[in-house]
Design a protein around this motif. Structure first.
Motif, mmCIF file in Angstrom:
data_model
loop_
_atom_site.group_PDB
_atom_site.id
_atom_site.type_symbol
_atom_site.label_atom_id
_atom_site.label_comp_id
_atom_site.label_asym_id
_atom_site.label_seq_id
_atom_site.Cartn_x
_atom_site.Cartn_y
_atom_site.Cartn_z
ATOM 1 N N VAL A 55 0.849 -1.205 0.000
ATOM 2 C CA VAL A 55 0.000 0.000 0.000
ATOM 3 C C VAL A 55 0.880 1.249 0.000
ATOM 4 O O VAL A 55 0.613 2.217 -0.726
ATOM 5 C CB VAL A 55 -0.946 0.001 1.220
ATOM 6 C CG1 VAL A 55 -1.695 1.336 1.315
ATOM 7 C CG2 VAL A 55 -1.942 -1.152 1.116
ATOM 8 N N GLY A 56 1.946 1.233 0.798
ATOM 9 C CA GLY A 56 2.857 2.371 0.833
ATOM 10 C C GLY A 56 3.477 2.639 -0.527
ATOM 11 O O GLY A 56 3.572 3.803 -0.958
ATOM 12 N N PHE A 57 3.882 1.588 -1.209
ATOM 13 C CA PHE A 57 4.492 1.739 -2.544
ATOM 14 C C PHE A 57 3.480 2.326 -3.522
ATOM 15 O O PHE A 57 3.824 3.203 -4.326
ATOM 16 C CB PHE A 57 4.988 0.379 -3.042
ATOM 17 C CG PHE A 57 5.898 0.467 -4.235
ATOM 18 C CD1 PHE A 57 7.263 0.616 -4.069
ATOM 19 C CD2 PHE A 57 5.392 0.400 -5.523
ATOM 20 C CE1 PHE A 57 8.113 0.707 -5.165
ATOM 21 C CE2 PHE A 57 6.225 0.488 -6.624
ATOM 22 C CZ PHE A 57 7.597 0.639 -6.443
ATOM 23 N N PHE A 63 1.122 9.754 -5.348
ATOM 24 C CA PHE A 63 1.481 11.135 -5.001
ATOM 25 C C PHE A 63 2.816 11.563 -5.615
ATOM 26 O O PHE A 63 3.292 12.662 -5.330
ATOM 27 C CB PHE A 63 1.521 11.303 -3.483
ATOM 28 C CG PHE A 63 0.159 11.318 -2.850
ATOM 29 C CD1 PHE A 63 -0.546 12.496 -2.702
ATOM 30 C CD2 PHE A 63 -0.436 10.135 -2.423
ATOM 31 C CE1 PHE A 63 -1.803 12.518 -2.121
ATOM 32 C CE2 PHE A 63 -1.697 10.140 -1.845
ATOM 33 C CZ PHE A 63 -2.392 11.331 -1.703
ATOM 34 N N ASN A 64 3.404 10.684 -6.408
ATOM 35 C CA ASN A 64 4.636 11.009 -7.137
ATOM 36 C C ASN A 64 5.759 11.444 -6.199
ATOM 37 O O ASN A 64 6.490 12.406 -6.477
ATOM 38 C CB ASN A 64 4.365 12.105 -8.182
ATOM 39 C CG ASN A 64 5.455 12.170 -9.240
ATOM 40 O OD1 ASN A 64 6.092 11.160 -9.559
ATOM 41 N ND2 ASN A 64 5.693 13.350 -9.781
ATOM 42 N N LEU A 207 -1.713 10.607 5.325
ATOM 43 C CA LEU A 207 -3.121 10.458 5.709
ATOM 44 C C LEU A 207 -3.757 9.306 4.933
ATOM 45 O O LEU A 207 -4.462 8.467 5.517
ATOM 46 C CB LEU A 207 -3.881 11.750 5.450
ATOM 47 C CG LEU A 207 -5.401 11.703 5.699
ATOM 48 C CD1 LEU A 207 -5.698 11.402 7.163
ATOM 49 C CD2 LEU A 207 -6.066 13.010 5.267
ATOM 50 N N CYS A 208 -3.493 9.244 3.627
ATOM 51 C CA CYS A 208 -4.042 8.148 2.810
ATOM 52 C C CYS A 208 -3.488 6.806 3.258
ATOM 53 O O CYS A 208 -4.214 5.807 3.303
ATOM 54 C CB CYS A 208 -3.724 8.386 1.331
ATOM 55 S SG CYS A 208 -4.719 9.668 0.571
ATOM 56 N N ALA A 212 -6.124 4.129 4.527
ATOM 57 C CA ALA A 212 -6.222 2.950 3.663
ATOM 58 C C ALA A 212 -5.861 1.674 4.415
ATOM 59 O O ALA A 212 -6.549 0.647 4.286
ATOM 60 C CB ALA A 212 -5.313 3.112 2.442
ATOM 61 N N THR A 213 -4.812 1.730 5.231
ATOM 62 C CA THR A 213 -4.389 0.514 5.938
ATOM 63 C C THR A 213 -5.331 0.177 7.094
ATOM 64 O O THR A 213 -5.564 -1.010 7.373
ATOM 65 C CB THR A 213 -2.941 0.654 6.436
ATOM 66 O OG1 THR A 213 -2.786 1.899 7.142
ATOM 67 C CG2 THR A 213 -1.967 0.641 5.270
#
Length: 288
Positions: A55-57, A63-64, A207-208, A212-213
């Motif tokens: 998810v982090g990747f 978000f580039n 925040l995402c 998300a997690t």
């Protein structure tokens, strides 16, 4: 407060005390419970060690982010759980025993996985000129001394003086949270003029990651037929990261201010979102 004092002394010492406090609440039974309840434990560990970095990747691509900021965000995903997640699991009326067991197992695994995965991320997101020296063996030993050793000391004290451990456990957990606040406050004070820039760079991304997690952990656990308390715990163990550990590695070992930025914004955000999750998930339930 000098930056060197914060990153080289206060941060590692604070993490040592936090992990010692965690050890005071652990017994060998907490590790054995993983074998006795393998389904929930395996789902939690896989979500923490595999799903969280994936998810982090994905968020980095969305978000580039690049360079040290990307590595800093991935480093955060390599540091799941911790004392804070145990506290939130209790407040959410989750399976606190499962939370403690997951934290115990992951605390032993991450000193070995973090250096290897961080080096891989530096090679992926940074040019050779930008990369930091990260001696794998030395870094593993540093993390073992700062995380596993104090946990072992805490467990030994718990075994020999259980009454002392029972009395000290709650105050030390409170102190651990206060330490995290003070560390963040110290970094904010030093970087006050840059805080707006930090949030512009990584605020929405962290925040995402957090939201998300939390959501994925909860619904994956329910989808795999775990009960609701277990699902709450897995959501929190996946969604609430060990910001202190990420800050220590980025600031003390790698000595990169930019790499600390995702951990700083995340740590500030997670206190609000973690509390909101506990309230939301327990709405219409009687108070503790």
């Amino acid at each position: 407060m000098e930056a060197s004092l914060l990153s080289q002394v206060i941060l590692p010492l604070s993490l040592f005390i936090i992990m010692w406090g965690l050890g005071l609440s652990l017994t060998l039974q907490d590790f054995k419970r993983v074998l006795h309840q393998p389904k929930a434990a395996v789902i939690g560990i896989v979500c923490q060690m595999l799903m969280l970095p994936i998810v982090g990747f994905a968020i980095i691509q969305l978000f580039n982010l690049s360079g040290e900021l990307a590595v800093g965000l991935m480093l955060l995903t390599f540091c799941p759980g911790g004392v804070t997640s145990n506290m939130y699991s209790y407040l959410a009326r989750g399976d606190t025993a499962l939370s403690i067991s997951l934290t115990a197992v992951v605390s032993v695994l991450t000193p070995f996985t973090i250096p290897l995965l961080t080096l891989l991320m530096m090679q992926n997101f940074m040019s050779e000129a930008q990369q930091f020296d990260l001696p794998i063996g030395t870094t593993m030993m540093q993390l073992l001394v700062i995380t596993v050793l104090p946990v072992g000391l805490g467990m030994a004290i718990h075994h020999k003086w259980p009454l002392f451990s029972a009395k000290a456990e709650k105050p030390i957990k409170i102190v651990s949270v206060v330490f995290l606040f003070l560390i963040i406050a110290g970094i904010i004070a030093k970087e006050w003029t840059n805080m707006a820039s930090f949030f512009l760079q990584t605020g929405f991304a962290t925040l995402c990651l957090n939201l998300a997690t939390l959501g994925l952990g909860y619904y994956i656990a329910l989808l795999l037929k775990l009960n609701k308390p277990q699902a709450k715990t897995i959501a929190i163990e996946v969604g609430i990261q060990n910001g202190t550990l990420a800050l220590m590695i980025a600031g003390s070992i790698l000595q990169s201010t930019l790499m600390t930025v995702p951990a700083i914004t995340y740590s500030l955000i997670m206190f609000a979102t973690g509390g909101g999750f506990c309230i939301l998930i327990n709405r219409n339930k009687p108070s503790l």
